[in-house]
Design a protein around this motif. Structure first.
Motif, PDB file in Angstrom:
ATOM      1  N   LEU A  99       0.849  -1.185   0.000  1.00  0.00           N
ATOM      2  CA  LEU A  99       0.000   0.000   0.000  1.00  0.00           C
ATOM      3  C   LEU A  99       0.883   1.233   0.000  1.00  0.00           C
ATOM      4  O   LEU A  99       1.929   1.270   0.661  1.00  0.00           O
ATOM      5  CB  LEU A  99      -0.904   0.041   1.231  1.00  0.00           C
ATOM      6  CG  LEU A  99      -1.983  -1.009   1.407  1.00  0.00           C
ATOM      7  CD1 LEU A  99      -2.940  -0.582   2.522  1.00  0.00           C
ATOM      8  CD2 LEU A  99      -2.740  -1.276   0.125  1.00  0.00           C
ATOM      9  N   LEU A 100       0.447   2.244  -0.720  1.00  0.00           N
ATOM     10  CA  LEU A 100       1.124   3.540  -0.725  1.00  0.00           C
ATOM     11  C   LEU A 100       0.109   4.581  -0.279  1.00  0.00           C
ATOM     12  O   LEU A 100      -0.945   4.732  -0.897  1.00  0.00           O
ATOM     13  CB  LEU A 100       1.664   3.855  -2.115  1.00  0.00           C
ATOM     14  CG  LEU A 100       2.342   5.211  -2.297  1.00  0.00           C
ATOM     15  CD1 LEU A 100       3.519   5.379  -1.345  1.00  0.00           C
ATOM     16  CD2 LEU A 100       2.791   5.380  -3.749  1.00  0.00           C
ATOM     17  N   VAL A 101       0.423   5.272   0.812  1.00  0.00           N
ATOM     18  CA  VAL A 101      -0.509   6.222   1.414  1.00  0.00           C
ATOM     19  C   VAL A 101      -0.031   7.647   1.174  1.00  0.00           C
ATOM     20  O   VAL A 101       1.092   8.006   1.534  1.00  0.00           O
ATOM     21  CB  VAL A 101      -0.646   5.972   2.928  1.00  0.00           C
ATOM     22  CG1 VAL A 101      -1.598   6.983   3.552  1.00  0.00           C
ATOM     23  CG2 VAL A 101      -1.135   4.551   3.175  1.00  0.00           C
ATOM     24  N   SER A 102      -0.885   8.434   0.548  1.00  0.00           N
ATOM     25  CA  SER A 102      -0.628   9.851   0.331  1.00  0.00           C
ATOM     26  C   SER A 102      -1.396  10.640   1.385  1.00  0.00           C
ATOM     27  O   SER A 102      -2.606  10.840   1.271  1.00  0.00           O
ATOM     28  CB  SER A 102      -1.081  10.260  -1.073  1.00  0.00           C
ATOM     29  OG  SER A 102      -1.074  11.668  -1.218  1.00  0.00           O
ATOM     30  N   ALA A 103      -0.683  11.051   2.431  1.00  0.00           N
ATOM     31  CA  ALA A 103      -1.314  11.779   3.534  1.00  0.00           C
ATOM     32  C   ALA A 103      -1.089  13.272   3.330  1.00  0.00           C
ATOM     33  O   ALA A 103      -0.086  13.834   3.759  1.00  0.00           O
ATOM     34  CB  ALA A 103      -0.727  11.325   4.865  1.00  0.00           C
ATOM     35  N   VAL A 109      -5.262   6.085  -0.520  1.00  0.00           N
ATOM     36  CA  VAL A 109      -4.548   4.820  -0.332  1.00  0.00           C
ATOM     37  C   VAL A 109      -4.490   4.108  -1.676  1.00  0.00           C
ATOM     38  O   VAL A 109      -5.528   3.826  -2.283  1.00  0.00           O
ATOM     39  CB  VAL A 109      -5.243   3.933   0.717  1.00  0.00           C
ATOM     40  CG1 VAL A 109      -4.450   2.651   0.939  1.00  0.00           C
ATOM     41  CG2 VAL A 109      -5.413   4.689   2.032  1.00  0.00           C
ATOM     42  N   LEU A 110      -3.282   3.823  -2.142  1.00  0.00           N
ATOM     43  CA  LEU A 110      -3.060   3.158  -3.421  1.00  0.00           C
ATOM     44  C   LEU A 110      -2.551   1.741  -3.189  1.00  0.00           C
ATOM     45  O   LEU A 110      -1.790   1.504  -2.248  1.00  0.00           O
ATOM     46  CB  LEU A 110      -2.027   3.919  -4.264  1.00  0.00           C
ATOM     47  CG  LEU A 110      -2.165   5.439  -4.378  1.00  0.00           C
ATOM     48  CD1 LEU A 110      -1.041   5.995  -5.241  1.00  0.00           C
ATOM     49  CD2 LEU A 110      -3.519   5.820  -4.947  1.00  0.00           C
ATOM     50  N   VAL A 111      -2.963   0.836  -4.042  1.00  0.00           N
ATOM     51  CA  VAL A 111      -2.359  -0.496  -4.087  1.00  0.00           C
ATOM     52  C   VAL A 111      -1.368  -0.478  -5.239  1.00  0.00           C
ATOM     53  O   VAL A 111      -1.738  -0.211  -6.389  1.00  0.00           O
ATOM     54  CB  VAL A 111      -3.404  -1.601  -4.298  1.00  0.00           C
ATOM     55  CG1 VAL A 111      -2.714  -2.963  -4.433  1.00  0.00           C
ATOM     56  CG2 VAL A 111      -4.382  -1.638  -3.128  1.00  0.00           C
ATOM     57  N   SER A 116       2.376  -0.583 -11.351  1.00  0.00           N
ATOM     58  CA  SER A 116       1.104   0.117 -11.525  1.00  0.00           C
ATOM     59  C   SER A 116       0.513   0.456 -10.164  1.00  0.00           C
ATOM     60  O   SER A 116       0.717  -0.263  -9.186  1.00  0.00           O
ATOM     61  CB  SER A 116       0.114  -0.735 -12.325  1.00  0.00           C
ATOM     62  OG  SER A 116      -0.273  -1.868 -11.583  1.00  0.00           O
ATOM     63  N   ALA A 117      -0.217   1.555 -10.130  1.00  0.00           N
ATOM     64  CA  ALA A 117      -0.834   2.012  -8.878  1.00  0.00           C
ATOM     65  C   ALA A 117      -2.317   2.264  -9.115  1.00  0.00           C
ATOM     66  O   ALA A 117      -2.686   2.958 -10.066  1.00  0.00           O
ATOM     67  CB  ALA A 117      -0.153   3.275  -8.383  1.00  0.00           C
ATOM     68  N   VAL A 118      -3.158   1.687  -8.242  1.00  0.00           N
ATOM     69  CA  VAL A 118      -4.602   1.859  -8.332  1.00  0.00           C
ATOM     70  C   VAL A 118      -5.107   2.391  -7.002  1.00  0.00           C
ATOM     71  O   VAL A 118      -4.777   1.843  -5.939  1.00  0.00           O
ATOM     72  CB  VAL A 118      -5.298   0.526  -8.655  1.00  0.00           C
ATOM     73  CG1 VAL A 118      -6.812   0.696  -8.683  1.00  0.00           C
ATOM     74  CG2 VAL A 118      -4.800  -0.028  -9.989  1.00  0.00           C
ATOM     75  N   ARG A 119      -5.897   3.457  -7.054  1.00  0.00           N
ATOM     76  CA  ARG A 119      -6.472   3.970  -5.811  1.00  0.00           C
ATOM     77  C   ARG A 119      -7.523   3.001  -5.310  1.00  0.00           C
ATOM     78  O   ARG A 119      -8.492   2.695  -6.006  1.00  0.00           O
ATOM     79  CB  ARG A 119      -7.092   5.351  -6.013  1.00  0.00           C
ATOM     80  CG  ARG A 119      -7.540   5.993  -4.697  1.00  0.00           C
ATOM     81  CD  ARG A 119      -8.164   7.370  -4.916  1.00  0.00           C
ATOM     82  NE  ARG A 119      -8.397   8.060  -3.664  1.00  0.00           N
ATOM     83  CZ  ARG A 119      -9.475   7.921  -2.894  1.00  0.00           C
ATOM     84  NH1 ARG A 119     -10.449   7.094  -3.275  1.00  0.00           N
ATOM     85  NH2 ARG A 119      -9.606   8.594  -1.764  1.00  0.00           N
TER      86      ARG A 119
END
Length: 280
Positions: A99-103, A109-111, A116-119
Motif C-alpha cells: 500500500l502507498l498512502v498519500s497523507a 490509499v493506493l495499491v 502500476s498504482a490503483v487507488r
C-alpha cells in the motif's frame, strides 16, 4: 549561471505545491499553493527545458504559465514512481505488492503492484482536518503550531480508553481508544491537540488496515506533507498499524513523492526522445 534544467517535476496540491529537479543530486522545494506567482518565478529562474506536472492544480498552472514543453502525469502514477525513487534513495526495497498512502490535505490509499498504482480507497481525514479543527479547538494558527502542541500533549486524558471502561477482563488491550474525546479530563491545548492527532491517525490507519487485508499485503508505505515534522502523528500511525499486524514504512522525503514522480516521468520522456533523435 547554472545550465538550464533538462526536466522539472511539479506536484500542485490543495495546500502545497512541491517541485523536484536534479542538479547533480535530487533537490526538492515547496510553496503554499495559493502563491502560484512564486512558483512561476522559481520555474523561470530554473529555466527547465521540460516540465511535468501532477496534482489537482496542474491544469490551473499549465493554462496560465508561459512554459514550453509542459505535460501532465496522473497523480497515482506520479506517486508510485516517486515513492519507488525515494525509497531507493534511502536504501529501501519495496515489496512487489504494497500500500502507498498519500497523507496530504486528505488521504488516498493506493495499491501498488508491478509498477502500476490503483487507488483503492481513502478518507477525507488528513492535514486539512488537523488544521481546521486545530484552529477551532485550540486556536492553532498553523499546522506547525498544532504539531508542536501535539508533541507535548497526552491524549490519554482526553480520550476514553478501554481500560477506563473495563477495570479487568478487557476483551482488547486496555490502552486502546474506546472513544475519541469522550473523557475530557483535560482541556489543555496540548492534550486536545494530541487527541486530535490521535483521532485522525487512528482512523487513517484503520482504513489502511481494511484495504491491506483485501489487497493481501502487510506493508504500508507512507508519505505526504501531513507527516512532515509531525512526530505525534507518525507515532500514532506506527502503533495502530502495528496492532493490526502491518509494517509502517515512512519515507523521509515522502512529502515530495508526487513531484519526484513527475520528474522521473519527465526524465523517461526525455530519454525516449533522445533515443529517437528528437529535440529535448
Amino acid at each position: 549561471m547554472p545550465p538550464a534544467l533538462p526536466v522539472l517535476g511539479l506536484d500542485l496540491g490543495a495546500t502545497l505545491t512541491k517541485i523536484a529537479f536534479r542538479q547533480g543530486e535530487l533537490h526538492t522545494e515547496r510553496w503554499p499553493s495559493r502563491d502560484l506567482d512564486a512558483v512561476r518565478a522559481r520555474i523561470v529562474e530554473l529555466a527547465p527545458r521540460r516540465i511535468v506536472m501532477t496534482g489537482g492544480g496542474a491544469a490551473v498552472l499549465g493554462a496560465s504559465a508561459p512554459f514550453a514543453a509542459a505535460t501532465s502525469v496522473s497523480e497515482f502514477e506520479a506517486w508510485s514512481l516517486g515513492a519507488a525513487t525515494l525509497a531507493a534513495e534511502e536504501g529501501l526495497v519495496l515489496p512487489a505488492r504494497h500500500l502507498l498512502v498519500s497523507a496530504g490535505t486528505g488521504t488516498s490509499v493506493l495499491v501498488v503492484e508491478g509498477g502500476s498504482a490503483v487507488r483503492a480507497g481513502g478518507t477525507g481525514l488528513g492535514g486539512g482536518t488537523l488544521v481546521g479543527l486545530g484552529k477551532l479547538l485550540v486556536g492553532a494558527a498553523s499546522f506547525a503550531e498544532l504539531s508542536a502542541l501535539a508533541a507535548r500533549g497526552s491524549r490519554g486524558s482526553v480520550d476514553l480508553l478501554v481500560g477506563d471502561v473495563y477495570s479487568q477482563g478487557a476483551p482488547i488491550p486496555a490502552h486502546l481508544t474506546a472513544s475519541n474525546f469522550a473523557k475530557l479530563a483535560s482541556t489543555e491545548p496540548a492534550d486536545l491537540a494530541h487527541a486530535l492527532v490521535g483521532l485522525v491517525g487512528e482512523n487513517i490507519a484503520l482504513v489502511c488496515a481494511g484495504i491491506a487485508r483485501l489487497a493481501g499485503t502487510d506493508t504500508v508505505v507512507l508519505g505526504g506533507t501531513t507527516l512532515a515534522e509531525n512526530p505525534a502523528l507518525v507515532e500514532v500511525l506506527t502503533q495502530t498499524l502495528g496492532l493490526t499486524g502491518l509494517a509502517a514504512w515512512f519515507l523521509r522525503r515522502g512529502a515530495y513523492c508526487g513531484a519526484v514522480g513527475a520528474l522521473v516521468a519527465g526524465e523517461r520522456i526525455a530519454h525516449g526522445d533522445s533515443e529517437r533523435g528528437c529535440p529535448g
